[in-house]
Design a protein around this motif. Sequence first.
Motif, PDB file in Angstrom:
ATOM      1  N   LEU A  13       0.864  -1.175   0.000  1.00  0.00           N
ATOM      2  CA  LEU A  13       0.000   0.000   0.000  1.00  0.00           C
ATOM      3  C   LEU A  13       0.896   1.218   0.000  1.00  0.00           C
ATOM      4  CD1 LEU A  13      -2.783  -0.858   2.635  1.00  0.00           C
ATOM      5  CD2 LEU A  13      -2.956  -0.977   0.149  1.00  0.00           C
ATOM      6  N   VAL A  14       0.591   2.183  -0.876  1.00  0.00           N
ATOM      7  CA  VAL A  14       1.421   3.380  -0.940  1.00  0.00           C
ATOM      8  C   VAL A  14       0.558   4.630  -0.832  1.00  0.00           C
ATOM      9  CG1 VAL A  14       3.200   2.251  -2.328  1.00  0.00           C
ATOM     10  CG2 VAL A  14       1.349   3.477  -3.470  1.00  0.00           C
ATOM     11  N   THR A  15       1.148   5.668  -0.292  1.00  0.00           N
ATOM     12  CA  THR A  15       0.478   6.959  -0.187  1.00  0.00           C
ATOM     13  C   THR A  15       0.488   7.650  -1.547  1.00  0.00           C
ATOM     14  OG1 THR A  15       2.509   8.131   0.336  1.00  0.00           O
ATOM     15  CG2 THR A  15       1.270   7.185   2.190  1.00  0.00           C
ATOM     16  N   VAL A  16      -0.210   8.784  -1.627  1.00  0.00           N
ATOM     17  CA  VAL A  16      -0.225   9.574  -2.870  1.00  0.00           C
ATOM     18  C   VAL A  16       1.197   9.979  -3.257  1.00  0.00           C
ATOM     19  CG1 VAL A  16      -1.033  11.725  -3.907  1.00  0.00           C
ATOM     20  CG2 VAL A  16      -2.558  10.425  -2.420  1.00  0.00           C
ATOM     21  N   GLU A  17       2.034  10.198  -2.261  1.00  0.00           N
ATOM     22  CA  GLU A  17       3.431  10.604  -2.527  1.00  0.00           C
ATOM     23  C   GLU A  17       4.315   9.423  -2.891  1.00  0.00           C
ATOM     24  OE1 GLU A  17       1.153  13.325  -0.226  1.00  0.00           O
ATOM     25  OE2 GLU A  17       1.777  11.286   0.347  1.00  0.00           O
ATOM     26  N   GLY A  18       3.780   8.193  -2.796  1.00  0.00           N
ATOM     27  CA  GLY A  18       4.554   7.016  -3.171  1.00  0.00           C
ATOM     28  C   GLY A  18       5.270   6.340  -2.031  1.00  0.00           C
ATOM     29  N   HIS A  19       4.982   6.739  -0.788  1.00  0.00           N
ATOM     30  CA  HIS A  19       5.625   6.127   0.377  1.00  0.00           C
ATOM     31  C   HIS A  19       4.859   4.892   0.820  1.00  0.00           C
ATOM     32  CE1 HIS A  19       8.099   9.651   0.484  1.00  0.00           C
ATOM     33  NE2 HIS A  19       7.094  10.464   0.825  1.00  0.00           N
ATOM     34  N   ASP A  20       5.595   3.862   1.229  1.00  0.00           N
ATOM     35  CA  ASP A  20       4.951   2.635   1.685  1.00  0.00           C
ATOM     36  C   ASP A  20       4.243   2.847   3.007  1.00  0.00           C
ATOM     37  OD1 ASP A  20       5.475  -0.139   0.239  1.00  0.00           O
ATOM     38  OD2 ASP A  20       7.176   1.170  -0.193  1.00  0.00           O
ATOM     39  N   ILE A  21       3.054   2.273   3.124  1.00  0.00           N
ATOM     40  CA  ILE A  21       2.297   2.273   4.372  1.00  0.00           C
ATOM     41  C   ILE A  21       2.727   1.052   5.175  1.00  0.00           C
ATOM     42  CG2 ILE A  21      -0.018   1.950   5.330  1.00  0.00           C
ATOM     43  CD1 ILE A  21      -1.034   3.681   2.977  1.00  0.00           C
ATOM     44  N   GLU A  22       3.071   1.283   6.437  1.00  0.00           N
ATOM     45  CA  GLU A  22       3.718   0.240   7.231  1.00  0.00           C
ATOM     46  C   GLU A  22       2.774  -0.533   8.159  1.00  0.00           C
ATOM     47  OE1 GLU A  22       6.769  -0.655   6.749  1.00  0.00           O
ATOM     48  OE2 GLU A  22       7.262   0.954   5.348  1.00  0.00           O
ATOM     49  N   GLY A  23       1.525  -0.091   8.294  1.00  0.00           N
ATOM     50  CA  GLY A  23       0.669  -0.758   9.268  1.00  0.00           C
ATOM     51  C   GLY A  23      -0.727  -1.039   8.759  1.00  0.00           C
ATOM     52  N   TYR A  24      -1.565  -1.484   9.682  1.00  0.00           N
ATOM     53  CA  TYR A  24      -2.947  -1.830   9.357  1.00  0.00           C
ATOM     54  C   TYR A  24      -3.862  -0.599   9.457  1.00  0.00           C
ATOM     55  CZ  TYR A  24      -1.157  -6.556  10.134  1.00  0.00           C
ATOM     56  OH  TYR A  24      -0.420  -7.706  10.077  1.00  0.00           O
ATOM     57  N   ASP A  25      -5.051  -0.741   8.854  1.00  0.00           N
ATOM     58  CA  ASP A  25      -6.117   0.271   8.959  1.00  0.00           C
ATOM     59  C   ASP A  25      -5.722   1.641   8.422  1.00  0.00           C
ATOM     60  OD1 ASP A  25      -7.943  -1.543  10.406  1.00  0.00           O
ATOM     61  OD2 ASP A  25      -6.477  -1.352  12.020  1.00  0.00           O
ATOM     62  N   GLN A  26      -4.802   1.661   7.473  1.00  0.00           N
ATOM     63  CA  GLN A  26      -4.387   2.917   6.852  1.00  0.00           C
ATOM     64  C   GLN A  26      -4.619   2.814   5.346  1.00  0.00           C
ATOM     65  OE1 GLN A  26      -0.481   4.460   8.212  1.00  0.00           O
ATOM     66  NE2 GLN A  26      -0.455   2.686   9.590  1.00  0.00           N
ATOM     67  N   PRO A  27      -5.388   3.734   4.743  1.00  0.00           N
ATOM     68  CA  PRO A  27      -5.685   3.632   3.311  1.00  0.00           C
ATOM     69  C   PRO A  27      -4.512   4.033   2.435  1.00  0.00           C
ATOM     70  CG  PRO A  27      -6.655   5.625   4.216  1.00  0.00           C
ATOM     71  CD  PRO A  27      -6.069   4.876   5.375  1.00  0.00           C
ATOM     72  N   GLY A  28      -4.402   3.350   1.315  1.00  0.00           N
ATOM     73  CA  GLY A  28      -3.381   3.670   0.326  1.00  0.00           C
ATOM     74  C   GLY A  28      -3.683   2.947  -0.968  1.00  0.00           C
ATOM     75  N   GLU A  29      -2.972   3.309  -2.030  1.00  0.00           N
ATOM     76  CA  GLU A  29      -3.186   2.619  -3.300  1.00  0.00           C
ATOM     77  C   GLU A  29      -2.602   1.213  -3.222  1.00  0.00           C
ATOM     78  OE1 GLU A  29      -2.444   2.844  -8.135  1.00  0.00           O
ATOM     79  OE2 GLU A  29      -1.538   4.373  -6.839  1.00  0.00           O
ATOM     80  N   LEU A  30      -3.363   0.249  -3.704  1.00  0.00           N
ATOM     81  CA  LEU A  30      -2.947  -1.147  -3.676  1.00  0.00           C
ATOM     82  C   LEU A  30      -2.069  -1.456  -4.883  1.00  0.00           C
ATOM     83  CD1 LEU A  30      -3.212  -4.005  -2.390  1.00  0.00           C
ATOM     84  CD2 LEU A  30      -5.224  -4.331  -3.848  1.00  0.00           C
ATOM     85  N   LEU A  31      -0.870  -1.973  -4.620  1.00  0.00           N
ATOM     86  CA  LEU A  31       0.042  -2.444  -5.653  1.00  0.00           C
ATOM     87  C   LEU A  31       0.252  -3.937  -5.454  1.00  0.00           C
ATOM     88  CD1 LEU A  31       0.602   0.666  -5.579  1.00  0.00           C
ATOM     89  CD2 LEU A  31       2.984   0.142  -6.087  1.00  0.00           C
TER      90      LEU A  31
END
Length: 585
Positions: free
Chosen positions: A399-417
């Motif tokens: 999961l990545v943020t709009v800026e392209g940073h990886d999301i490290e935990g649960y329950d946090q929205p991001g783009e699915l790769l």
Amino acid sequence: MPFYPPAWVPKLPFDPPDTVSVCDFMLNEEYGRHPLGYSKAPFTCGLSGKEYSSLEVKERVDYLARALAKELGWKMNEGSEWDKVIGVFSLNTIDTLTLAWATHRLGGIQTPANAAYSASELEHQLRDSGAKCLFTCLPLLQTSLEAARKCGIPKNRVYILEMPTEATGGQTTPKEFKTVDYLVKEGSRLDRLKPLEWEKGEGARRTAFLCYSSGTSGLPKGVMISHRNVIANTMQIGVFEKPYRNSKIEPGNQSDYIETVLGLLPMSHIYGLVVICHASVYRGDGVVVLPKFEMKTYLEAIQRFKIVSLFLVPPIIINMAKNKQILDQYDLSSVDIIFTGAAPLGKETADDLQKQHPKWVIRQGYGLTETCTVVCSSSPHDIWFGSSGSLLPGYEARLVTVEGHDIEGYDQPGELLVKSPSVVIGYLNNDKANTETFQDGFMRTGDEAMIKKSPGGNEHIFITDRIKELIKVKGMQVAPAELEAHLLTHPHVNDCAVIPIPDDAAGEVPKAYVVKSPSVSLEENDRMIAREISKHVEEHKARHKWLRGGVEFIDVIPKSPSGKILRRMLRDKEKERRRQQGAKL
């Protein structure tokens, strides 16, 4: 932070082979397929009951491939797969996959088209794919002939996939057209074909299916799906579901569990094509084929053929939940599992159906054409309504943020790769889309997701929003850009934007925001203009692309400094209006 399948999910027994065709993988037991002689008939007509055994299907594939080679002048192991592209524009038949596998036996490509297409939409796909011939069915023959003529496919290169008279309205095939049955008989009198001679890696490089998808944005694009992609997802689905299927084997029974499943969803759609027609047949199941959804016919088929697994989309499930009195008229006791995909199923609808049928296991999956179908799926042992389940074996997700940073935990929205051997080769002749979508081995899904841990301790994927602009109408894709481009050809439209709005029956439907042309006089009635604009779409586009959400006139379309339409602003405006209307009620 990478995410992987839960620990309970078995590993793939072997790497998906890259030296064999889909045909060889599906019709030879050396690659783990359920023994042909002990499988159910792969495809049974849900209207007439006609079927062929697995061994008969294998023979028909061989004969049909011989006939196609002679008919079209194609030689084994010569030229590229792009010299051997077969278009298919048909309702579901028991020979649709026979044709696909015969095409693969020759090293060719099948490009399946949505049966709801208009002639102009079909023409675009045939032209873009370079199809050399077209297989259709009697109900779609006239549309097929119009599209074939416009893109230069001669009439003698249009063939018929036969259907029972119940589906054709009593029509019979005109004598000037050759049918699949005719070609199979012709092929039985011809010499055997040489085997395909593929080097290592060719199965991963060669396109097997060219399916059309809107991707993460823009107009429909040809998705190049390799032989290995289909093989990989077929294996991934089978391995993921094996623990539950093993639990259904009766004590003392040494053979694998097999069942009868529903083949109602279009075989042109990646869900029907891979999940139903390949994964089910590979593990020995029988598919009961229906050409389209009609409640009575659908329920009669379940009762008659004792169907166990129903592969559905949310609109059908909503229909079932709202019509319990109709369902109660039929014996549905054979049903064990409902699997839904192509669009999200609301938790409320799942709850309603579960209350009506407490013994049914209601599962949901998520996937894309670009992943050659299933990314994640609910396990029958770990159902969590609202979730799309856990990753299949062989998948890695981020999961990545709009800026392209990886999301490290649960329950946090991001783009699915996602990364998987089932992720496709790419888009046909579209370097820009390929660069945007496929990056560093991962496929950018364009969907916003969250990873949550279920009460059972397993990681589940929740699709929370759509970053991409795609509209899903009854599971079928509608690209706003395509409708906007068409609307701009109307003289009364100066500018426009199309967004999805919620719909109980279809999930979503398109709505157009329109800036009227200066040429429109003040005296002209808005309601009449809106009707003209809607009719403009209805005359040129498939039914699922019609503006059932309506036409609303506004002064200006919101756009970014670069000119990109800010559709989210319009969606937020629509949500606020609906909220206020709800409050008033």
